[in-house]
Each structure stands twice: as structure tokens, then as C-alpha cells.
Design an enzyme around this catalytic site. Structure first.
Site, PDB file in Angstrom:
ATOM      1  N   ARG A 179       0.841  -1.208   0.000  1.00  0.00           N
ATOM      2  CA  ARG A 179       0.000   0.000   0.000  1.00  0.00           C
ATOM      3  C   ARG A 179       0.873   1.255   0.000  1.00  0.00           C
ATOM      4  NH1 ARG A 179      -4.382   0.315   4.417  1.00  0.00           N
ATOM      5  NH2 ARG A 179      -5.107   2.018   3.068  1.00  0.00           N
ATOM      6  N   CYS A 237      -0.924   6.157   9.015  1.00  0.00           N
ATOM      7  CA  CYS A 237      -1.315   4.925   8.336  1.00  0.00           C
ATOM      8  C   CYS A 237      -2.408   5.284   7.340  1.00  0.00           C
ATOM      9  CB  CYS A 237      -1.780   3.876   9.351  1.00  0.00           C
ATOM     10  SG  CYS A 237      -3.122   4.457  10.407  1.00  0.00           S
TER      11      CYS A 237
END
Length: 282
Positions: A179, A237
């Protein structure tokens, strides 16, 4: 006081302690209702359910906030009161994924000035593996007044702090490496990472040699050696959840509480002028 991690055996020995409260924070980002359903099927006796989306996050403002904005501290304090948490109470939080979601509750309690909170190491899988009791019965707690005596605003990083941390090589991205690279974005509409951010997936804190079914942290000396290179880190995050797990890792390793950028990637991308980086390099 247990400020970081606690073992299942220690929690078991305090299940009947009126000055201990357990929060179940099980969650699934792709199936948000799953946590409540699993809690109703079975949980640690006496545990209260804390919903990540509804209890531990504030309202989403489209085009402005990330997926899990910080809740209003006084609204959260009222909810915490209903769980039976007040001054002097030791809180233990757990989930089913090594603390990935429980760490959000851990961090929020620290943010509200309540440091007597620990994450159950190994969480629900460790509790089951140890053969400890479970129940589907929900035991409501008597309300205790939870007072926000000091909001620890120094724990929160704003956009200016993020830019500074990125420039100085201390902005850490807690998402999985794919990611971070922008190769497998399954949640947010834009793939990549904040320019200048360094990839440090929160799962790096787990010891893969300890168990196949339970996620345990690496030994403190090992974790300390791996994290010592980052001075005054800022963690982010996808939405400010697993960033809290990375903060937990720092505290468990003996470092001061790092800052978190609560809006994280999902808030960052609401402004296209902020920039996006893809690939393995910062």
C-alpha cells in the site's frame, strides 16, 4: 500500572478486580459490523464493546477528514464513563489482530490523560489458546465519572508537523509495504504515500517465530534496536488506527510516545496540492 502490554495470565488473575475494566475492540475494516457480531458470540468475561467507527472515531466530513477522525474528547469521555472507567482504573484493551485496533483505544485513553491502559498481548487468539473462559453474556458496568483533566495535544501531529517530519526523515508509514508503494490500495481512492515518508509496517513489530496463530510482539531489546534509528517520529497509516499500534511499539520498546497524524493518508489525499509519491522510495 501496566502502560503498554499485558499478558493473558495477568488479566485472568484480575478478572474479578473491580478496579480493572476490559474493552473488546475487535474490528474488520472491510466488514465494520463484524466486531459487534463476534462480541455477541463470545468475549472475555466482563468486557465492554468499543466500536471503532462509532465510539472511537468522530463524524466523517467528506473532502476534509480521513476515515476515522478523532472523536470529540468530551463525547468520548462520556462514553468511557459508561464503560465503568474513571480515575485510577486499569484498562485492558484487546482485539483479534495483535492489537491493530485495540491500540486505537489505548492511544485515545493516553490522549485523554489516562495512562493506566494496556493492550492484551496476543489478544483474543492468545486468550483462546490459553483455554481461558469466554462468555456471550454482556455484563454492564456501573458508570464512573471520567474527567479529562488534561488533553495531551502534544501527541497529535498537524500538517506542518508532518511536512517537517517528512523533510527530516522521521515520518513513518505504518501500512503494509504494497500500500505504501501504491500497488495494492483496496481501501482509499488514491494510492501511494506522503512524499518523504519511510515505510515501517506495523506488522514489523510482530515475532513471526513465536506462533502461527497468535501475533506476539518481538522481544523488547530486538524492537528497541529496530526503532532506535527514528528520533521524534511521526506515525501515520490509512486512517490513524494502525499508526497507534506503531506508537505502542515505540512505548513498549522503552521510547517516549511518538506523535500520530490522526487523519493519516485518507485525510492527506483530500487536498490534491499536498502531493502523492508512489514506488518504494520516500
Amino acid at each position: 500500572m501496566y502502560p503498554a502490554l499485558i499478558s493473558v495470565q495477568t488479566l485472568f488473575e484480575h478478572l474479578d478486580d473491580p478496579y480493572w475494566v476490559v474493552l473488546d475492540v475487535r474490528h474488520n475494516l472491510l466488514k465494520p459490523e463484524e466486531g459487534q457480531r463476534l462480541f455477541e458470540q463470545g468475549h472475555i468475561p466482563g468486557a465492554q464493546f468499543a466500536d471503532l467507527d462509532h465510539d472511537l472515531s468522530g463524524p466523517i466530513i467528506k473532502g476534509k477528514t480521513g476515515r476515522h477522525p478523532l472523536p470529540n474528547p468530551f463525547v468520548l469521555a462520556e462514553k468511557i464513563s459508561t464503560w465503568g472507567i474513571g480515575e485510577g482504573i486499569q484498562v485492558v484493551v484487546y482485539d483479534a489482530f495483535g492489537g491493530a485496533f485495540a491500540a486505537r483505544a489505548w492511544w485515545l485513553l493516553h490522549w485523554l490523560g489516562h495512562p493506566k491502559v494496556a493492550v492484551l498481548e496476543g489478544g483474543w487468539p492468545a486468550w483462546l489458546e490459553a483455554g481461558l473462559p469466554t462468555t456471550p453474556i454482556v455484563q454492564a458496568k456501573n458508570r464512573r465519572p471520567f474527567v479529562v483533566r488534561r488533553l495531551c495535544t502534544e501527541m497529535v501531529a498537524g500538517i506542518v508537523d508532518v511536512w517537517a517530519a517528512a523533510d527530516e526523515g522521521r515520518l513513518l508509514d505504518a501500512r503494509t509495504f504494497d500500500r505504501y508503494c501504491g500497488e495494492n490500495e483496496i481501501i482509499d481512492p488514491v494510492a501511494g504515500h506522503i512524499p518523504g515518508a519511510i515505510s515501517y509496517p506495523f506488522i514489523n513489530s510482530f515475532d513471526s517465530n513465536k506462533s502461527d496463530s497468535v501475533k506476539y510482539f518481538k522481544a523488547t531489546p530486538t524492537l528497541k534496536k529496530e526503532l532506535q534509528h527514528y528520533n521524534h517520529p511521526v506515525c501515520y497509516c490509512g486512517s490513524g488506527v494502525t499508526a497507534a499500534h506503531l506508537a505502542l511499539s515505540f512505548v513498549y520498546a522503552g521510547f517516549p510516545m511518538p506523535q500520530i497524524y490522526p487523519g493519516s493518508w485518507s485525510e492527506w489525499i483530500t487536498d490534491p496540492d499536498r502531493g502523492v509519491q508512489t514506488g518504494p522510495q520516500p
